[in-house]
Write a protein that holds these residues in place. Structure first.
Motif, PDB file in Angstrom:
ATOM      1  N   TYR B  20       0.838  -1.201   0.000  1.00  0.00           N
ATOM      2  CA  TYR B  20       0.000   0.000   0.000  1.00  0.00           C
ATOM      3  C   TYR B  20       0.870   1.247   0.000  1.00  0.00           C
ATOM      4  CZ  TYR B  20      -3.302   3.560   1.682  1.00  0.00           C
ATOM      5  OH  TYR B  20      -4.058   4.702   1.815  1.00  0.00           O
ATOM      6  N   LYS B  21       1.880   1.241   0.895  1.00  0.00           N
ATOM      7  CA  LYS B  21       2.720   2.439   1.036  1.00  0.00           C
ATOM      8  C   LYS B  21       3.482   2.749  -0.250  1.00  0.00           C
ATOM      9  CE  LYS B  21       4.890   1.265   4.839  1.00  0.00           C
ATOM     10  NZ  LYS B  21       5.873   1.339   5.927  1.00  0.00           N
ATOM     11  N   SER B  22       3.862   1.685  -0.977  1.00  0.00           N
ATOM     12  CA  SER B  22       4.646   1.964  -2.180  1.00  0.00           C
ATOM     13  C   SER B  22       3.763   2.301  -3.375  1.00  0.00           C
ATOM     14  CB  SER B  22       5.579   0.804  -2.496  1.00  0.00           C
ATOM     15  OG  SER B  22       4.872  -0.398  -2.418  1.00  0.00           O
ATOM     16  N   SER B  23       2.446   2.167  -3.222  1.00  0.00           N
ATOM     17  CA  SER B  23       1.598   2.485  -4.377  1.00  0.00           C
ATOM     18  C   SER B  23       0.614   3.621  -4.120  1.00  0.00           C
ATOM     19  CB  SER B  23       0.842   1.227  -4.814  1.00  0.00           C
ATOM     20  OG  SER B  23       0.076   0.751  -3.734  1.00  0.00           O
ATOM     21  N   VAL B  24       0.487   4.050  -2.857  1.00  0.00           N
ATOM     22  CA  VAL B  24      -0.493   5.110  -2.570  1.00  0.00           C
ATOM     23  C   VAL B  24      -0.053   6.425  -3.219  1.00  0.00           C
ATOM     24  CG1 VAL B  24       0.563   5.814  -0.382  1.00  0.00           C
ATOM     25  CG2 VAL B  24      -1.883   6.178  -0.734  1.00  0.00           C
ATOM     26  N   ALA B  25      -1.044   7.190  -3.667  1.00  0.00           N
ATOM     27  CA  ALA B  25      -0.737   8.463  -4.322  1.00  0.00           C
ATOM     28  C   ALA B  25      -0.097   9.440  -3.339  1.00  0.00           C
ATOM     29  CB  ALA B  25      -2.023   9.060  -4.881  1.00  0.00           C
ATOM     30  N   LEU B  26       0.839  10.224  -3.831  1.00  0.00           N
ATOM     31  CA  LEU B  26       1.529  11.206  -2.984  1.00  0.00           C
ATOM     32  C   LEU B  26       1.108  12.617  -3.369  1.00  0.00           C
ATOM     33  CD1 LEU B  26       5.113   9.643  -3.188  1.00  0.00           C
ATOM     34  CD2 LEU B  26       3.457   9.378  -1.335  1.00  0.00           C
ATOM     35  N   VAL B  27       1.335  13.532  -2.428  1.00  0.00           N
ATOM     36  CA  VAL B  27       1.069  14.938  -2.698  1.00  0.00           C
ATOM     37  C   VAL B  27       2.417  15.645  -2.670  1.00  0.00           C
ATOM     38  CG1 VAL B  27      -0.140  17.009  -1.906  1.00  0.00           C
ATOM     39  CG2 VAL B  27      -1.148  14.757  -1.501  1.00  0.00           C
ATOM     40  N   ASN B  28       2.753  16.389  -3.705  1.00  0.00           N
ATOM     41  CA  ASN B  28       4.098  16.981  -3.688  1.00  0.00           C
ATOM     42  C   ASN B  28       4.183  18.170  -2.733  1.00  0.00           C
ATOM     43  OD1 ASN B  28       4.384  19.626  -4.801  1.00  0.00           O
ATOM     44  ND2 ASN B  28       4.007  18.826  -6.846  1.00  0.00           N
ATOM     45  N   PRO B  29       5.382  18.468  -2.245  1.00  0.00           N
ATOM     46  CA  PRO B  29       5.526  19.463  -1.174  1.00  0.00           C
ATOM     47  C   PRO B  29       4.881  20.817  -1.493  1.00  0.00           C
ATOM     48  CG  PRO B  29       7.581  18.287  -1.485  1.00  0.00           C
ATOM     49  CD  PRO B  29       6.667  17.831  -2.578  1.00  0.00           C
ATOM     50  N   SER B  30       4.958  21.259  -2.728  1.00  0.00           N
ATOM     51  CA  SER B  30       4.406  22.591  -3.006  1.00  0.00           C
ATOM     52  C   SER B  30       2.879  22.571  -2.935  1.00  0.00           C
ATOM     53  CB  SER B  30       4.868  23.070  -4.386  1.00  0.00           C
ATOM     54  OG  SER B  30       4.331  22.219  -5.369  1.00  0.00           O
TER      55      SER B  30
END
Lengths: 252, 659
Positions: B20-30
C-alpha cells in the motif's frame, strides 16, 4: 452511605469576566460526606445553584484523578489545598471538619488572568513550551530505541522532571509569581537525556526569554513552589536550569 | 453490504501495508502547503497526527475543549504501550502481537488493520524515545518491559504508572514545535459542534469558542476526528468529565456510519463507587494484576476485613477458573468474573460490590528476593516486609498513593477493593483502511474509530493504536484523498453550507435556553447512566435492552421538556457545554442498546446472557455474527444496519480460551 454530616461555609471568588471586578461570596453547604472529593462538593453546590436558577461557579477540572493539570484552586490560601502532593481534584472532604469555613480563590498571577470565577488563562505556559519544549525530530526519522542506552538514573531523573502536569500551582504559590519551576522541569527533562543535548543552548535561552516576556516574576529561591507542587517537582531542576542558562550564555 | 468498502489491500497480510505504502498516491511538497487539515481533539491520535501532518508541510488547525492540548484524556493512561520489539527475547513478534490482538478482540476486528497496527508498533517506541520520552529502563540502559492481560510475553513499555502522560507530552512537544514554527494553529477551549459538508465532502467544522460563546466557521480540505471514546454515556466511567461524543455523533448524523456502538470495555480494576455524589471513577492500572492477586471470601456475606480472613477461606477465583492466565486474563473475562462473584453474594466492602486485589504475597516474594540481593542472611519479618514494600512502591507507588487518597485506606497494609467500571469504547465511527469514514474527506482516528480492537481491547493497546493512527497511518493514507484535492482552493466560510451548519448549531443552543425547565443537565445524565449500566453494561439480555430503548426515548423526551440551562449562550457556560454533550449521549445510548439487541451472541466486552457456555463463558456465534455492524442514520432517530463481513484468512478463528 451517600449522605454525610458535614456542614461547611464556603467563601468563593466570583468574577464574571476578566474585565469586571470580583469578590468573595459566601455559600453554606450541608450534609457533605467525608468520602466526597472537594470538586464533588462543588458539584453539589452547583446543583443547588442551578435549582435556584443562579449561575453555577465556573472552575477548571477534567480528569479528576490528578494528572491532567486542569484543576486549579487556591484553598484557604494554599494552591490545591491543605495537603501536599495532590491536586485539587484529589483532595477529599475528610481533610476538613464539620463547621469549617473554607475560602476558595483562583490562581493569582499577572500572567494568568482570570477568565471567569475560578478559571484562569494559562496560555502563557503554552507559548513558553512552543519556544523550545521539544526535541526537533520528525516522525519516522528515529533509530531503533535500544541503540541509545541511557543510564537508569538519568532516565528516572528525567522522568521525575517530566512528571510536571503544567497546572501552575508553582506560579500561584510563588510570591513573585515566577514560572521557574515549570520551565526548569521541561528544560531538565531534556538536559538529562542525550536526545536533548543537541538543542540545549537554544532551548533554555528561548524558553527563559519567553517566560520573561509573559510577565512571570523572578525566582528568589524561597522554595515555596516545590512544597506546593502536586507532583513533587524538585528545586534541583531550577539549579540545573540556571546552570544550563549560564552555560548557554557563555557559549555566545 | 454494497455501501461498505473497507479498501483492505489485496495480498498476504504481511505485505498489505508495505505494498500500500509503495503504491499510494503522494502529494508533492508545493501542493501540501496549500492544503488545510482540521484536527479535532489533541490526545495521542490528534496531537501525533497534527504534528506529523504539519511536518509534512500541510496547514493544520487543531481544536480541543481543554485549556491546553496537553490535558486530553490520553494523559491519564497508566499502564503502558505494547510493541513487538521482542527486546525480552521471549518469543514475541509482529505476528504474535497481531494474533493476540485479534484473539483478545474476540475475532471481531479486521485482520488487515490489526496487522498494520502490530507492524508499526515498533516505530512508535523508536519515535517516542527520540522525542525524549523517559520510558522505564533497566540498569544496563536498555528499555524495560512488563506484561499485561491477554498475553504471555513481556511487550509492554511504560513510564512508571504514567505512560499515557509521558507519551502524550511527547506528542504534545512535537505539536508545540509545529505551533512555534507557525505550521499549526491551535484552538484550545473550543468545541466542535457540526461538520460542514459541501458536495458530499467534509469541508470544515463549526466550533464554539468556550470562552466567548461565539460560534466559528473553519474550513479544511479534510477533517480528522480524534476525539476519543464515548464511555461517559454511562455517566460514571474512568473518562474525564469533559469526554464526549459530540463530534462523532454530529458526524454520524451527517452520514458517517457508526461501527459496533455496543462494544464497550468495562475495566476490571477500578476503585468502587462510594456514594451518590460520585462524579467519576478511578482506574487502578491493569499492571497491578501482574503482582496483585484477586480474591473474595469463600463464605457468602462475609463481613470480616480482608486481613482477618484466613488463607483457606479465600477464593482466588481467577487463578481457580483460568489456571493458564490466572490474574492476567483479558479485561472482559476478569470483569465478568468479578460481577459473577459479587452477584453470588461474595462481594466485599460496604457496598458488597467489590473484590479484593491483594499485594501481600507480592510483598513477601519481593522482600525475600531483595534480602538475597542485599546478602542479608536471616532477615527479620519486619525487614522482609519493608524490603517488599520498597519494591512494590518502586513499581506501583503512584497507584498506591492514589488509592489511599481516594479511599483513606493504606493498600500496603490492607488489600485494595476494586470493581469493574466503564473504561473504553471499542465501537466508534466506521472507517476504511485509510481511516476515512463513509463521508469523503472525514477521517476518524484513535479510540473514536471502531477499527482495531474488535469486541475487546487488550491492555496497553489503546496508546499503541492512537499513536499508530496519528504518527504512521494517516500521514500516508490521507494522501490517497488529498492528492485528488490539490486543485480545490480554500472555500470561503461565507459559503451557504457553512451558514447552514452554523444555523443548526445555533438552533440547538437556542432550543436549550428556550426550555426553561426544572431539572439540571446532571440529573438527566445520571438517569441515562443508570439505565445504560443496568441494562447495557457488563451483562445484557433481550428484555433489558428493549426496556432500555423505551426508557431512553422517554428520558430524551423529558430532557427536551424539562431541562434547565442557566446563564447565557454568549459567555463561558459549562452548563450549556454539558447540555450539548448529554443531548448527544441520549441519542447515542439508544443506538448502543439497538446494536446490543441485534447482536444476540456474546463476544468480548459484549456479553449476552442468552449466549453463554455451560461454564458461563461468552459464547460467540461466528456463523451469524462475524461482521461489523455499521449503522447509518436515516433521520428522525431511525437507523439502518449495514454489515461488513469479517474474513479471517490468516488466523484460524476459534473459541477464546484462557484456561
Amino acid at each position: 452511605m451517600s449522605h454525610g454530616n458535614m456542614n461547611l461555609t464556603l467563601k468563593i471568588w466570583r468574577q464574571n469576566s476578566g474585565k469586571e471586578k470580583g469578590q468573595l461570596v459566601t455559600y453554606p453547604v450541608k450534609d457533605i460526606s467525608p468520602d466526597m472529593s472537594f470538586l464533588e462538593m462543588f458539584d453539589v453546590l452547583n446543583e443547588q445553584l442551578v435549582s435556584k436558577n443562579e449561575s453555577p461557579i465556573v472552575f477548571d477540572h477534567d480528569c479528576r484523578e490528578g494528572i491532567c493539570g486542569m484543576c486549579s484552586m487556591v484553598i484557604n490560601g494554599r494552591a490545591h489545598g491543605p495537603k501536599t502532593g495532590i491536586t485539587t481534584c484529589q483532595l477529599h472532604m475528610r481533610s476538613f471538619k464539620d463547621g469549617d469555613t473554607i475560602t476558595v480563590e483562583p490562581w493569582r498571577a499577572q500572567a494568568f488572568p482570570v477568565i471567569k470565577d475560578l478559571t484562569v488563562d494559562r496560555t502563557s505556559f503554552e507559548r513558553i513550551q512552543a519556544k523550545g519544549g521539544f526535541v526537533s525530530v520528525n516522525t519516522g526519522t528515529a533509530q531503533d530505541a535500544n541503540c541509545l542506552p541511557i543510564p537508569k538514573d538519568d532516565a528516572d531523573s528525567s522522568f521525575n522532571a517530566a512528571a510536571c502536569i503544567g497546572c501552575g500551582a508553582c506560579v500561584a504559590t510563588c510570591k513573585n509569581a515566577s514560572a521557574m519551576l515549570f520551565v526548569a522541569a521541561k528544560v531538565s527533562q531534556f538536559a538529562l537525556l542525550p536526545q536533548g543535548k543537541i538543542e540545549a543552548t537554544a532551548r533554555v535561552k528561548n524558553m527563559v526569554a519567553q517566560m520573561d516576556l509573559e510577565g512571570f516574576g523572578s525566582c528568589t529561591n524561597t522554595g515555596a513552589c516545590e512544597i506546593e507542587c502536586p507532583k513533587g517537582i524538585s528545586l534541583e531542576n531550577i539549579a540545573r536550569m540556571n546552570r544550563e542558562y549560564l552555560v548557554a550564555n557563555c557559549k555566545d | 453490504m454494497s455501501k461498505l468498502d473497507s479498501k483492505i489491500p489485496e495480498g498476504n497480510v504481511e505485505q498489505k501495508w508495505t505494498k500500500y505504502k509503495s503504491s499510494v498516491a503522494l502529494v508533492n511538497p508545493s501542493n501540501k502547503r496549500n492544503l488545510e487539515i482540521i484536527v479535532v481533539g489533541s490526545g495521542l491520535a490528534g496531537a501525533s497526527a497534527a504534528a506529523s501532518l504539519a511536518e509534512l508541510g500541510y496547514k493544520v488547525k487543531v481544536f480541543c475543549y481543554q485549556d491546553s492540548a496537553r490535558r486530553a484524556h490520553s494523559i491519564a493512561a497508566q499502564g503502558g504501550i505494547n510493541a513487538a520489539k521482542n527486546y525480552q527475547n521471549d518469543g514475541d513478534s509482529i505476528y504474535r502481537l497481531f494474533y493476540d490482538t485479534v484473539k483478545g478482540g474476540d475475532y471481531r476486528a479486521r485482520e488487515g488493520n490489526v496487522y498494520r497496527l502490530a507492524e508499526v508498533s515498533n516505530s512508535i517506541i523508536d519515535q517516542c524515545v527520540a522525542q525524549g520520552v523517559p520510558l522505564a529502563r533497566e540498569y544496563g540502559g536498555m528499555l524495560s518491559n512488563r506484561s499485561f492481560g491477554g498475553t504471555q510475553v513481556q511487550r509492554t513499555f511504560y513510564a512508571a504508572g504514567q505512560t499515557g502522560q509521558q507519551l502524550l507530552l511527547g506528542a504534545y512537544s512535537a505539536l508545540n514545535r509545529q505551533i512555534g514554527l507557525g505550521t499549526v494553529d491551535m484552538f484550545a477551549r473550543h468545541e466542535m459542534l457540526e461538520v460542514v459538508k459541501i458536495d458530499d465532502k467534509a469541508r470544515g467544522i463549526i466550533a464554539r469558542d468556550l470562552v466567548t460563546g461565539k460560534l466559528e466557521r473553519h474550513f479544511g480540505h479534510a477533517v480528522l476526528l480524534c476525539t476519543g471514546g464515548y464511555g461517559n454515556v454511562f455517566y460514571l466511567s474512568t473518562n474525564a468529565m469533559g469526554c464526549n461524543a459530540t463530534s462523532v455523533w454530529k458526524a454520524h448524523k451527517k452520514g458517517a456510519f457508526f461501527g459496533n456502538p455496543c462494544f464497550t470495555q468495562i475495566h476490571p480494576t477500578c476503585i468502587p463507587v462510594s456514594g451518590d455524589h460520585q462524579s467519576k471513577l478511578t482506574l487502578m492500572s491493569e499492571s497491578l494484576r501482574n503482582d496483585g492477586r484477586i480474591w473474595v471470601p469463600k463464605k457468602k456475606d462475609d463481613i470480616r476485613k480482608g486481613n482477618e480472613i484466613p488463607e483457606e477461606e479465600r477464593d482466588y477465583y481467577l487463578e481457580r477458573r483460568y489456571p493458564a492466565f490466572g490474574n492476567l486474563v483479558p479485561r472482559d473475562v476478569a470483569s465478568r468474573a468479578a460481577k459473577e462473584r459479587c452477584d453470588e453474594g461474595h462481594g466485599v466492602g460496604a457496598s458488597r460490590m467489590a473484590v479484593f486485589l491483594d499485594f501481600k504475597a507480592a510483598i513477601d516474594r519481593f522482600g525475600k528476593s531483595q534480602a538475597k540481593k542485599l546478602s542479608i542472611e536471616n532477615p527479620t519479618a519486619a525487614q522482609l516486609k519493608e524490603f517488599g514494600k520498597q519494591v512494590v512502591e518502586e513499581k506501583y507507588g503512584n497507584l498506591f498513593t492514589m488509592y489511599e487518597q481516594i479511599t483513606g485506606e493504606n493498600p500496603y497494609e490492607v488489600p485494595m477493593r476494586i470493581y469493574p467500571a466503564v473504561h473504553y469504547t471499542m465501537g466508534g465511527l466506521w472507517v476504511d483502511y485509510n481511516l476515512m469514514t463513509t463521508v469523503q474527506g472525514l477521517y476518524c482516528l484513535g479510540e473514536a474509530n471502531f477499527s482495531d480492537h474488535g469486541a475487546n481491547r487488550l491492555g496497553a493497546s489503546a496508546l499503541m493504536q492512537g499513536l499508530a493512527d496519528g504518527y504512521f497511518v494517516i500521514p500516508y493514507t490521507i494522501g490517497a484523498y488529498l492528492s485528488k484535492e490539490i486543485a480545490v482552493k480554500p472555500i470561503p466560510t461565507t459559503h451557504e453550507a457553512f451558514v447552514a451548519a452554523e444555523n443548526e448549531a445555533q438552533a440547538q443552543i437556542d432550543k436549550f435556553f428556550a426550555i426553561k425547565g426544572n431539572k439540571s443537565v446532571d440529573h438527566f445524565h445520571k438517569r441515562l447512566g443508570k439505565i445504560m449500566w443496568e441494562k447495557c453494561g457488563m451483562a445484557r439480555n433481550e428484555k433489558g435492552l428493549k426496556e432500555a430503548i423505551v426508557e431512553i426515548r422517554e428520558l430524551r423526551a423529558e430532557f427536551w421538556k424539562d431541562l434547565r440551562v442557566t446563564g447565557k449562550p454568549n459567555e463561558m457556560n459549562p452548563e450549556l457545554e454539558k447540555a450539548s454533550r448529554v443531548a448527544d449521549f441520549l441519542e447515542l445510548g439508544e443506538l448502543m442498546c439497538m446494536d446490543a439487541l441485534n447482536r444476540s451472541e456474546s463476544c468480548g466486552g459484549h456479553f449476552r446472557i442468552e449466549s453463554q457456555t455451560e461454564e458461563g463463558e461468552a459464547l460467540r456465534k461466528d456463523d451469524e455474527f462475524a461482521y461489523v455492524a455499521a449503522w447509518e442514520y436515516k433521520g428522525d432517530f431511525t437507523y439502518e444496519m449495514h454489515k461488513e463481513e469479517l474474513k479471517f484468512e490468516t488466523i484460524k478463528i476459534a473459541q477464546r480460551s484462557y484456561k
